[in-house]
Design an enzyme around this catalytic site. Structure first.
Site, short mmCIF file in Angstrom:
data_model
loop_
_atom_site.label_atom_id
_atom_site.label_comp_id
_atom_site.label_asym_id
_atom_site.label_seq_id
_atom_site.Cartn_x
_atom_site.Cartn_y
_atom_site.Cartn_z
N HIS A 48 44.82 -24.37 33.19
CA HIS A 48 45.63 -24.97 34.24
C HIS A 48 45.80 -24.03 35.42
CE1 HIS A 48 49.54 -26.96 35.65
NE2 HIS A 48 48.66 -27.95 35.59
N LYS A 101 45.18 -21.93 38.88
CA LYS A 101 44.57 -22.12 40.19
C LYS A 101 44.48 -20.74 40.82
CE LYS A 101 46.85 -26.14 39.32
NZ LYS A 101 47.86 -26.30 38.26
N ASP A 148 36.65 -11.37 48.24
CA ASP A 148 36.30 -9.97 48.51
C ASP A 148 37.20 -8.99 47.74
OD1 ASP A 148 34.33 -10.86 50.22
OD2 ASP A 148 35.56 -10.63 52.03
N HIS A 163 55.66 -31.36 43.50
CA HIS A 163 54.88 -30.74 42.43
C HIS A 163 55.10 -29.22 42.39
CE1 HIS A 163 50.89 -29.62 40.48
NE2 HIS A 163 51.29 -30.61 39.69
N LYS A 210 56.33 -25.52 41.59
CA LYS A 210 56.75 -24.83 40.37
C LYS A 210 57.35 -23.49 40.80
CE LYS A 210 52.40 -26.79 39.05
NZ LYS A 210 52.73 -28.00 38.35
N ASP A 215 69.45 -15.19 42.29
CA ASP A 215 70.29 -14.13 42.85
C ASP A 215 69.68 -13.41 44.04
OD1 ASP A 215 72.07 -14.76 40.88
OD2 ASP A 215 71.78 -12.95 39.70
#
Length: 481
Positions: A222, A224, A229, A399, A401, A406
């Site tokens: 899952h 990404k 370079d 979507h 996440k 604090d």
């Protein structure tokens, strides 16, 4: 007794023995009790189907050690560096780093996640920002491009990126691409062949070939990741497809991605190199090219790149979230599209809120996964009872996440707050120890709240009984989703 009766009797006895063996396997592996009971119920209550579901989706590859990061020889260097950092934790003078010492120590111990303190981060808040930055960086690539995506589609956006990759590969840039076989199921063989003909090294992660590898269908990559370079990295919630740029039937796609420059890029690169080894059996050993330290001092932001999955000994990201929540003294802000946190995180959030900490959780009002949507909603009532503020995002599909705590801790990554992300999927998340970046993420979170409906206990209790039933049924399967 005729031979048909004998055959049926033998099949029933064999099936009964298979069920017993499966239940024994679940118990012997000492899984989380809730997940174990859920699988036992599925196997017993769904004749034949339950066994099939367990074979396809129920294997615990973390315990079976089928995926083993220890086979990667170059990881030894980073293990030694992590031990050194553990010994030198008292030497870090950055007050924000000091405030998060327990989390940093945890990740050094359970994931060998090196702390890097010389990074520059750019928070990207939607597809337009993300893909504009990514495409520009790809066009500037000089030596190597490494990409790893759960979903990659050959549509308008994917086509534009592919043409850049082909041009770069023809010009001598090393281009490597890992795609997940389930997430990118729609990629055609001729498309893959055209990339290889252009010089792109492309491989599928954990191919699902019936019937031989179906037992691994539940363990998906899952992540990404893009590393260009060895100096510029990207990670976060956005895959490559038109809907992440233009939206869906639910409205605009709201997401959060991260551009990283600095030594944390090495940790993204190492994650990619490890996954490349899993996908191909080839270890890329040119450290000067892929992990060169030259020119990595890009800023002053402290970051740890945390990974988790069947290749980890521990549920790394979940443990880091648990430690961060328990350290909170003022507020906790969370945005996640799927919310099935497990008892430990759920309890930690409730305790924080009941202790007077301002806990806010943003969920989408609509979802692209119905059963996960109803399972997520099943937790809302008890969140509200614990004085946790729950918001439903209504201006599209959120979507993102993210988590902020604090004013000095934040995270952006690929992991949802659910069992699948914490236990089964290969995930990656940037743990950020920086007041400026955390403030930036929090300001956007508060801005997104303006597009939300805030739930109340009274209003939530009056929702239709049909919805309550769907939530209850979906909740039963939440440990397995």
């Amino acid at each position: 007794m005729d031979w048909w009766s004998i055959l049926i009797y033998a099949l029933l006895v064999s099936y009964f023995l298979l069920v017993i063996a499966t239940v024994f396997t679940v118990l012997h592996e000492r899984r989380d009790p809730i997940r174990a009971l859920s699988w036992i119920a599925v196997v017993i209550l769904l004749p034949f189907v339950g066994i099939g579901l367990f074979v396809f989706f129920g294997q615990d590859y973390r315990k079976q050690k089928i995926f083993n990061r220890k086979e990667i020889k170059d990881l030894k260097q980073f293990e030694h560096l992590s031990y050194r950092q553990l010994r030198e934790m008292d030497n870090f003078s950055n007050p924000v780093v000091a405030a998060n010492r327990e989390i940093i120590t945890l990740l050094l111990n359970n994931n060998k996640s090196l702390l890097t303190t010389d990074n520059r981060l750019e928070v990207l808040n939607d597809g337009e920002e993300t893909f504009s930055s990514l495409i520009d960086a790809l066009r500037r690539a000089e030596s190597s491009i490494h990409l790893e995506y759960y979903i990659f589609e050959n549509d308008e956006l994917g086509g534009e990126i592919v043409e850049i990759l082909k041009a770069k590969a023809r010009s001598g840039v090393e281009v490597r691409f890992i795609y997940d076989d389930v997430g990118s199921w729609n990629l055609k063989r001729r498309f893959i062949r055209s990339l290889r003909e252009a010089g792109i090294q492309i491989h599928c992660f954990m191919p699902v070939v019936f019937p031989w590898l179906t037992s691994k269908i539940n363990y998906r990559n899952h992540r990404k990741i893009v590393v260009i370079d060895g100096r510029v990295g990207y990670t976060g919630g956005l895959n490559i497809a038109d809907r992440y740029l233009h939206g869906t039937k639910y409205g605009p796609w709201r997401d959060t991605h991260l551009k990283i420059e600095g030594a944390a890029v090495h940790m993204l690169q190492l994650t990619f190199l490890t996954d490349w080894y899993f996908a191909t059996g080839i270890q890329l050993r040119d450290k000067e090219k892929y992990l060169s330290p030259a020119g990595m001092n890009a800023g002053e932001t402290a970051v740890q790149i945390a990974t988790s999955g069947p290749d980890s000994d521990w549920a790394t990201i979940m443990q880091a979230y648990f430690a961060a929540i328990n350290k909170a003294t003022d507020h906790i802000y969370i945005s996640t599209p799927y919310f099935m946190p497990g008892e430990s995180l759920l309890t930690a959030l409730k305790v924080a809120a009941l202790s007077g900490i301002d806990v806010r959780i943003m969920l989408p009002s609509r979802s692209d996964s119905k059963i996960v949507y109803w399972a997520s909603r099943s937790y809302i009532a008890e969140l509200l009872e614990a004085r946790i503020k729950v918001y439903l995002y209504t201006e599209g599909f959120n979507h993102s996440k993210i988590m902020t705590i604090d004013d000095h801790f934040s995270s952006i990554g690929t992991a949802n707050m659910d069992n699948r992300s914490f236990e089964d999927n290969f995930e990656v998340t940037a743990m950020i120890y920086d007041s400026r970046v955390t403030d930036q993420i929090e300001r956007r979170f508060l801005q997104d709240l303006e597009g939300c409906v805030k739930l109340t206990r009274k209003h939530w209790a009056t929702r239709p009984r049909g919805e309550m039933l769907k939530e209850s049924v979906a909740r039963l399967f939440s440990p397995l989703l």
